[in-house]
Design an enzyme around this catalytic site. Structure first.
Site, PDB file in Angstrom:
ATOM      1  CB  CYS A 275     -21.722   9.043 -17.544  1.00 48.19           C
ATOM      2  SG  CYS A 275     -21.577  10.818 -17.201  1.00 48.19           S
TER       3      CYS A 275
ATOM      4  CB  CYS B 203     -24.169  12.371 -14.823  1.00 49.87           C
ATOM      5  SG  CYS B 203     -24.045  13.384 -16.320  1.00 49.87           S
TER       6      CYS B 203
ATOM      7  CD  GLU C 234     -27.910  12.246 -16.925  1.00 47.38           C
ATOM      8  OE1 GLU C 234     -28.061  11.019 -17.025  1.00 47.38           O
ATOM      9  OE2 GLU C 234     -27.395  12.926 -17.832  1.00 47.38           O
TER      10      GLU C 234
ATOM     11  CG  HIS D 267     -23.783  13.712 -20.200  1.00 48.15           C
ATOM     12  ND1 HIS D 267     -23.335  12.542 -19.641  1.00 48.15           N
ATOM     13  CD2 HIS D 267     -23.101  13.849 -21.360  1.00 48.15           C
ATOM     14  CE1 HIS D 267     -22.431  11.995 -20.434  1.00 48.15           C
ATOM     15  NE2 HIS D 267     -22.270  12.784 -21.484  1.00 48.15           N
TER      16      HIS D 267
END
Length: 97
Positions: A46, A49, A20, A18
């Site tokens: 999520c 993250c 992040e 991801h």
């Protein structure tokens, strides 16, 4: 394929890191402190993250939309005193959601 906590099988984000996660790793790689910074996201982070953000020193998260599997995110961030700002309080729809 990926599976949500509720058993829903999904096709998205399976072979990827991801954004992040990538931002946090790149900051660590280049020795950039994240204490007190703001991270901008297209969707609410999520769970994984959110945990990384909470541990990294980031102070604020600004996301354009809600994330369909982000129900734990506000609590995780709040427990670390990380401010969460959602610009549009709608869940982002995308293919293979």
């Amino acid at each position: 394929m990926g599976m949500d906590d509720d058993g829903t099988v999904r096709q998205h984000c399976v072979p990827t890191v991801h954004a992040e996660q990538n931002a946090i790793v790149q900051a660590a790689r280049y020795g950039l402190p994240l204490e007190g910074t703001t991270i901008y996201c297209s969707m609410e982070p999520c769970r994984v993250c959110a945990m990384l953000i909470a541990s990294s020193g980031i102070a604020r998260v600004v996301a354009r939309h809600r994330y369909h599997a982000g129900s734990d995110t506000p609590e995780i961030l709040a427990s670390a005193a990380v401010e969460l700002e959602i610009l549009e309080d709608v869940v982002q729809d995308y293919e293979s959601q």
